[in-house]
Structure formats: structure tokens, C-alpha cells
Design a protein around this motif. Sequence first.
Motif, PDB file in Angstrom:
ATOM      1  N   ASP A 172       0.812  -1.221   0.000  1.00 54.62           N
ATOM      2  CA  ASP A 172       0.000   0.000   0.000  1.00 54.62           C
ATOM      3  C   ASP A 172       0.843   1.267   0.000  1.00 54.62           C
ATOM      4  O   ASP A 172       0.302   2.365   0.067  1.00 54.62           O
ATOM      5  N   GLY A 173       2.154   1.095  -0.019  1.00 58.62           N
ATOM      6  CA  GLY A 173       3.030   2.263   0.029  1.00 58.62           C
ATOM      7  C   GLY A 173       3.364   2.720   1.431  1.00 58.62           C
ATOM      8  O   GLY A 173       3.805   3.852   1.637  1.00 58.62           O
ATOM      9  N   GLY A 174       3.140   1.835   2.410  1.00 57.09           N
ATOM     10  CA  GLY A 174       3.468   2.180   3.787  1.00 57.09           C
ATOM     11  C   GLY A 174       2.352   2.939   4.482  1.00 57.09           C
ATOM     12  O   GLY A 174       1.205   2.951   4.041  1.00 57.09           O
ATOM     13  N   VAL A 175       2.711   3.579   5.598  1.00 53.50           N
ATOM     14  CA  VAL A 175       1.754   4.345   6.404  1.00 53.50           C
ATOM     15  C   VAL A 175       2.317   5.752   6.579  1.00 53.50           C
ATOM     16  O   VAL A 175       3.412   5.922   7.128  1.00 53.50           O
ATOM     17  N   PRO A 176       1.611   6.788   6.141  1.00 54.27           N
ATOM     18  CA  PRO A 176       2.161   8.159   6.165  1.00 54.27           C
ATOM     19  C   PRO A 176       2.635   8.635   7.528  1.00 54.27           C
ATOM     20  O   PRO A 176       3.601   9.399   7.613  1.00 54.27           O
ATOM     21  N   ALA A 177       1.992   8.206   8.605  1.00 56.82           N
ATOM     22  CA  ALA A 177       2.313   8.739   9.939  1.00 56.82           C
ATOM     23  C   ALA A 177       3.757   8.490  10.355  1.00 56.82           C
ATOM     24  O   ALA A 177       4.294   9.220  11.191  1.00 56.82           O
ATOM     25  N   ILE A 178       4.404   7.481   9.805  1.00 53.41           N
ATOM     26  CA  ILE A 178       5.778   7.170  10.216  1.00 53.41           C
ATOM     27  C   ILE A 178       6.764   8.224   9.727  1.00 53.41           C
ATOM     28  O   ILE A 178       7.820   8.431  10.336  1.00 53.41           O
ATOM     29  N   GLU A 179       6.435   8.913   8.647  1.00 51.59           N
ATOM     30  CA  GLU A 179       7.390   9.815   8.019  1.00 51.59           C
ATOM     31  C   GLU A 179       7.821  10.948   8.941  1.00 51.59           C
ATOM     32  O   GLU A 179       8.971  11.360   8.935  1.00 51.59           O
ATOM     33  N   GLU A 180       6.908  11.462   9.737  1.00 56.29           N
ATOM     34  CA  GLU A 180       7.222  12.591  10.610  1.00 56.29           C
ATOM     35  C   GLU A 180       8.024  12.183  11.840  1.00 56.29           C
ATOM     36  O   GLU A 180       8.645  13.029  12.479  1.00 56.29           O
ATOM     37  N   VAL A 181       8.013  10.903  12.185  1.00 56.50           N
ATOM     38  CA  VAL A 181       8.606  10.499  13.463  1.00 56.50           C
ATOM     39  C   VAL A 181       9.780   9.539  13.358  1.00 56.50           C
ATOM     40  O   VAL A 181      10.521   9.367  14.322  1.00 56.50           O
ATOM     41  N   LYS A 182       9.984   8.914  12.212  1.00 55.67           N
ATOM     42  CA  LYS A 182      11.000   7.854  12.173  1.00 55.67           C
ATOM     43  C   LYS A 182      12.412   8.372  12.397  1.00 55.67           C
ATOM     44  O   LYS A 182      13.284   7.631  12.864  1.00 55.67           O
ATOM     45  N   HIS A 183      12.674   9.637  12.078  1.00 53.37           N
ATOM     46  CA  HIS A 183      13.986  10.230  12.327  1.00 53.37           C
ATOM     47  C   HIS A 183      13.884  11.340  13.370  1.00 53.37           C
ATOM     48  O   HIS A 183      14.667  12.289  13.368  1.00 53.37           O
ATOM     49  N   SER A 184      12.888  11.227  14.249  1.00 48.47           N
ATOM     50  CA  SER A 184      12.693  12.191  15.335  1.00 48.47           C
ATOM     51  C   SER A 184      12.844  11.487  16.671  1.00 48.47           C
ATOM     52  O   SER A 184      12.734  10.260  16.761  1.00 48.47           O
ATOM     53  N   ILE A 185      13.091  12.275  17.711  1.00 50.50           N
ATOM     54  CA  ILE A 185      13.314  11.714  19.052  1.00 50.50           C
ATOM     55  C   ILE A 185      12.401  12.407  20.055  1.00 50.50           C
ATOM     56  O   ILE A 185      12.377  13.641  20.141  1.00 50.50           O
ATOM     57  N   ILE A 186      11.648  11.596  20.798  1.00 54.89           N
ATOM     58  CA  ILE A 186      10.851  12.129  21.905  1.00 54.89           C
ATOM     59  C   ILE A 186      11.769  12.256  23.120  1.00 54.89           C
ATOM     60  O   ILE A 186      12.327  11.266  23.582  1.00 54.89           O
ATOM     61  N   SER A 187      11.934  13.460  23.609  1.00 51.91           N
ATOM     62  CA  SER A 187      12.863  13.678  24.719  1.00 51.91           C
ATOM     63  C   SER A 187      12.152  13.877  26.054  1.00 51.91           C
ATOM     64  O   SER A 187      12.775  13.758  27.109  1.00 51.91           O
ATOM     65  N   SER A 188      10.844  14.178  26.014  1.00 47.42           N
ATOM     66  CA  SER A 188      10.136  14.458  27.269  1.00 47.42           C
ATOM     67  C   SER A 188       8.640  14.249  27.105  1.00 47.42           C
ATOM     68  O   SER A 188       8.127  14.120  25.984  1.00 47.42           O
ATOM     69  N   ARG A 189       7.956  14.235  28.252  1.00 48.49           N
ATOM     70  CA  ARG A 189       6.500  14.159  28.301  1.00 48.49           C
ATOM     71  C   ARG A 189       5.979  15.250  29.229  1.00 48.49           C
ATOM     72  O   ARG A 189       6.706  15.751  30.067  1.00 48.49           O
ATOM     73  N   GLY A 190       4.685  15.526  29.096  1.00 44.72           N
ATOM     74  CA  GLY A 190       4.061  16.504  29.977  1.00 44.72           C
ATOM     75  C   GLY A 190       4.278  17.927  29.506  1.00 44.72           C
ATOM     76  O   GLY A 190       5.185  18.209  28.725  1.00 44.72           O
ATOM     77  N   CYS A 191       3.424  18.827  29.997  1.00 42.27           N
ATOM     78  CA  CYS A 191       3.544  20.240  29.618  1.00 42.27           C
ATOM     79  C   CYS A 191       2.912  21.108  30.693  1.00 42.27           C
ATOM     80  O   CYS A 191       1.755  20.894  31.073  1.00 42.27           O
ATOM     81  N   PHE A 192       3.651  22.078  31.200  1.00 39.16           N
ATOM     82  CA  PHE A 192       3.091  22.997  32.190  1.00 39.16           C
ATOM     83  C   PHE A 192       2.619  24.295  31.538  1.00 39.16           C
ATOM     84  O   PHE A 192       2.315  25.269  32.210  1.00 39.16           O
ATOM     85  N   GLY A 193       2.529  24.302  30.198  1.00 43.41           N
ATOM     86  CA  GLY A 193       2.026  25.482  29.489  1.00 43.41           C
ATOM     87  C   GLY A 193       0.545  25.712  29.727  1.00 43.41           C
ATOM     88  O   GLY A 193       0.081  26.837  29.793  1.00 43.41           O
ATOM     89  N   SER A 194      -0.223  24.623  29.825  1.00 47.96           N
ATOM     90  CA  SER A 194      -1.651  24.660  30.179  1.00 47.96           C
ATOM     91  C   SER A 194      -2.481  25.571  29.286  1.00 47.96           C
ATOM     92  O   SER A 194      -3.329  26.331  29.777  1.00 47.96           O
TER      93      SER A 194
END
Length: 629
Positions: free
Chosen positions: A290-312
Motif C-alpha cells: 500500500d506504500g506504507g503508512v504516512p504517519a511514520i514519516e514525521e517520526v521515524k527520524h525524530s526523538i521524543i525527549s520528554s513528556r508533559g507540559c506545564f504550558g496549560s
Amino acid sequence: MKYNEFLPITLEEMKARGWERADFIVITGDAYIDHPSFGAAVISRTLESAGYKVGIISQPNWRNVGDFKKLGKPKYGFLITAGNIDSMVNHYTVSKRRREKDYYSPGGKMGLRPDRASIVYCNMVKQAYKGVPIIIGGIEASLRRFAHYDYWSDKVRRSILFDSEADLLVFGMGEHQILEIAESLKNGLDIQYMHHIAGTCYKSDTKENLYHFIELPSYETIATDKIAYARAFKIQYEEQDAVRGKVLVQPHGNSYIVQNPPAMPLSEVELDRIYSLPYARKVHPIYEKDGGVPAIEEVKHSIISSRGCFGSCSFCALTFHQGRVIQSRSHTSILEEAEKIVKSEDFKGYIHDVGGPTANFRNIACEKQKKEGTCKNKQCLYPHPCRNLNVDHGEYLDLLRKLRKIKGVKKVFVRSGLRYDYIISDPKDTFLKELCEHHISGQLKVAPEHISPKVLDLMGKPRREVYDKFVDKYYKINQSLGKEQYLVPYLMSSHPGSDLKAAVEMAEYLRDIRYYPEQVQDFYPTPGTLSTCMFYTGLDPRNMKPVYVPKDRDEKAMQRALLQFKNPKNYELVKKALILAGRKDLIGFGPKALIKPLGKERQNIREVKYSNKKPATKNRNSSKNTKKR
């Protein structure tokens, strides 16, 4: 690519592993992507690391029970999620039109998951197997755990636990909860008595065994009483804290939904462990055709460094889901993931992002949060930064410098959201300077959202003056670096509090800064946000003051058009908006005008100007000027 890199999706793959049956079966509305950016993969790998056998059923055909039986009956239970995005948001735009593409499906194809996927999947599992425990989780379940306003049906719906008839609901990110649930089931505890786990909700027929709880107005009450709805939401919002939060109880008829306090935030060691699990970091090979799944493109070479947000921010559901306490990974963990990315086949030298909900939030907001939790009636950044706020980009900057030095890395981008008010609060300009020098490619996206004070107050965003200060500093730093880089501000139309006057105010601001956005986001009332409560009730639940809410389709179209007043397609809408707002002065030929008059109106204005000229000049040139016209 080998199938055994992934968790089993067929009985044959289970048997190849020597399994008679799975302990847990995860059913997800997304295609199967074994990557830590996808909740189903994280929960599955977390269970696997604890010794449990986990199978995956992704995007089952919900029109019959066949797909729900494809892996057989699990030993302990089914874990059900609609996917990384609420299924209704995934399917519909804010104007309730069907979207054309599903980025979480193979080839971006729509129609591979149902509306209200969590409910539908639960009902199908109940048809397939009787008496098997069902646990729901993910963003859809998490934000619908209480009775809530549903934008798509324009009514208050019951807790999703009642509509789905699931046994237990996990809210938040879920790693602590799922391991405790699994251990309890393994030890023989019936899920009907599993009432002790933080970060979960359950149904109960009685309040007799509950202590130190707060009872919310009932579903039946808030479904007809908007004041009661606003009060209920305020309590829910205030109690979303793992340290000081109380048990919340909401009657639904003769039963109750009971929410335990949120699970404790993960420690650095725990978070590192989650991201060190053996993810394939790829789309499952069954989707190659099917040509893969589009959602992987934005994240496969990205790194999640943290969770949570106090910006509210009021329109964001993060407070209700991930919480306000920052949880960060160690540098060692992040650098190890970067090395894996560098070794991937299609890596071209560019790490696309290092961030989280807010990239420059890497540390807990203040030391008080560790022992006392987040403040109940006070925000960290709004209306101005708290005096106890820890403002320091040094640790994050050090991380970015280390990543830049990795062999094979040409550039490290920061594309997650950045809080410009937090940057401005930093007494040092070092972070902003290095951000501009090394981590931007021509433009930086930031989110002032609006410029009207009354709208910004309801959004929980800083005043325009703060953004202007950031803009000035940003361009001065780029000038000193000899770089021509720009800002792309995210803007939102039709947020509660925004009337035509506020929209015109924003249009004038865009005119003055000569920025003409190609895209504008209309406010989308999704479950679990403060702004959605305002949208439904017409009240700010924080102070119970009335709030103007633009709901009329024509007005919303006008507000959106005003932010794109240069687009010729918007001319009539902009003209109508300016007349209704009493701002005809912005229709003309002067430098302050938003649009120019057309047709007869244009000629009338020219004739008025013409008649105001000196008689001698008019008589001398009348024939010539008429010809030109």
C-alpha cells in the motif's frame, strides 16, 4: 525486513513462537507501526518486557466478528485503543466534513476504522467472546472518561466506560497502570474488583467503600444544566494531579464512574527503559503493497525527549492526558536512540526533531511539584511566569550540542512546539542564539494563537507584547548571525471569546506585520479541554463568568476569512464582516485598508474624491479624466 521483528499478528506467527495463546491481545484503530511514537506499540512492548505474550490486531473489520477472533481468546484480556488520535477527530474536520486522508492507515486510506472506534471494538469483542476482560485506553478513552460534551453529536454523552461496556479504563500514558493490571490478573484478581490502581477508572454500583472522594454532578444533571457542567469540569481539571488529586465520583443513573488519582509520573530511569525496548521502529511489512503508512514519516527520524507540559493552554488536552509534570529521558538514552537512527537505511543525516509536547520544557517547573504536586488554582506561565518557575535551557542546549557531534548527523532540527514566553523569561540569550544558528531551516513555527487580550486570557496565553518582544529578539539574533530566517505564527479563529471585533483586530495586526497566513486553524472543540467547556456552556469554569462563543457557521467563516483577508476568494466574507463589525473604514484605498471596494462602490468612492477637487482643476480635466475612468 523480517516479520519476527514485530509482535505476532497471526495465529501462525504465534505458533512459530511456541505460543498456545496470547496473554493479551491489543486491538488498535491504527495500522501496526512498531515505533515508540505509537501508543499501541509502547504498551505492547512494555508488557512483553515483563514476560507477557502479546498479539496485535490492527484495524480489524468491525462489520463482523471474524477479525476479532483471528488470534483466538487471550488468557488475560483484550486491550483496546482507537489509535493515536481520537477517531472522530481523525475522521472529521472542524466543519464536520469527512477528511480525505487517514495518516495512520496504509496508503493514507480512509474508512479502515469506525467512528467511535473504542466503543465499536468493545462491542465486537463482547460478541466474539463472553466474559473476557476488556481494558480501554489511549487518547479517545482517556479524554472521554467522564460524562462529556461531544461536538459531533452536539450533546453530552455518558462516560465511555458505560457506552463501551469495558471493564476498566486506563487514562494517561498507561505504562504503570498496564503492568499493575497485568500482575493483578495474573495473580487471579477478578477485574470487577480491580479498584485500587492509580490512573484508572471503573464502574461501581455503590459508594460505600470509597473514602476521601469528591462527588461530581451526575451525568443526568450536567446533560441539561450547563452551570453544573462547568462546575463539574472545574473539579475534574483541578484534581488532575498524581500527588494531591482526589478520587472523583460521577453518578450515571444508579451507577457511578469512579476515577482514581492519576498515576505517578515516570522517573527518568523508567522513561529510559520504555524507550530502550526492542521496537522495530518500522511500519509492519504487510503494508508495503500500500506504500506504507504516512504517519511514520514525521517520526521515524525524530526523538521524543520528554513528556508533559506545564504550558496549560486552554484548548489543549495535555493537562487532562499527560499532565503538567515534565518527565524527561536521560542524555544517554536519547543519544543511544540517535545512534540507532543514524544506522537506519534511509537516514540522510537529518534528525527531524528532538522534543515533546513542548520541546524546551525539559525540567520540572519547580521543586515544589516533586512533593506537593502542581498548584491547584495557579498556572506556571499564565498570566505571567511564576516566581518559582525554573527557567533554564542549559540542560536541553547541552543535549542538542551532543547530538550535533554524532558522526553522520548533518543537522538536528527542533520542530516540536516551543514556548516563546519561556524563552523570553530566560535571562540568557544562548539558547535562542544556538536555536537560530543550528536548529532552524529558514523558519521557526511558534504559536501566539491570537493578539486580542480578551481572547488570550481565555486561551491561557501571554499577551501580544510578550510575542512582540520575542519577535524583536528573534530577528535581531538572526541579523547578528547573518541569517535570513522567518517566523511562522500559528493562529486560531473562532476560539471562545473571539467576536468579529477581535477577529478584525487580528486582521489589522497581520496587515501591520505584513504576514498573510496560508493556513488558519478554526477552534476544534475536542473532549477534555477547558476551551471545549467554554464552547458548550458559554462560561469560563475558572470563574463562572459568561463567555461569548462564536457558533454560527457564517460568523465562523467570516472570522476565518478575516485572517486571510488577502485571499480574493474571501473578499465578500471579509466585506460582510467589516460592515457587521462597524469597520467600513477598513474598506478603501488607504494603507490601513484591508480590502478595496469593487464595482459601483469603487466608482462611487472615486467620484466622491473627484468632486472634492478644486473646481478649476475639475473643469480643465473633466473630459480627460472621464475617458480614463
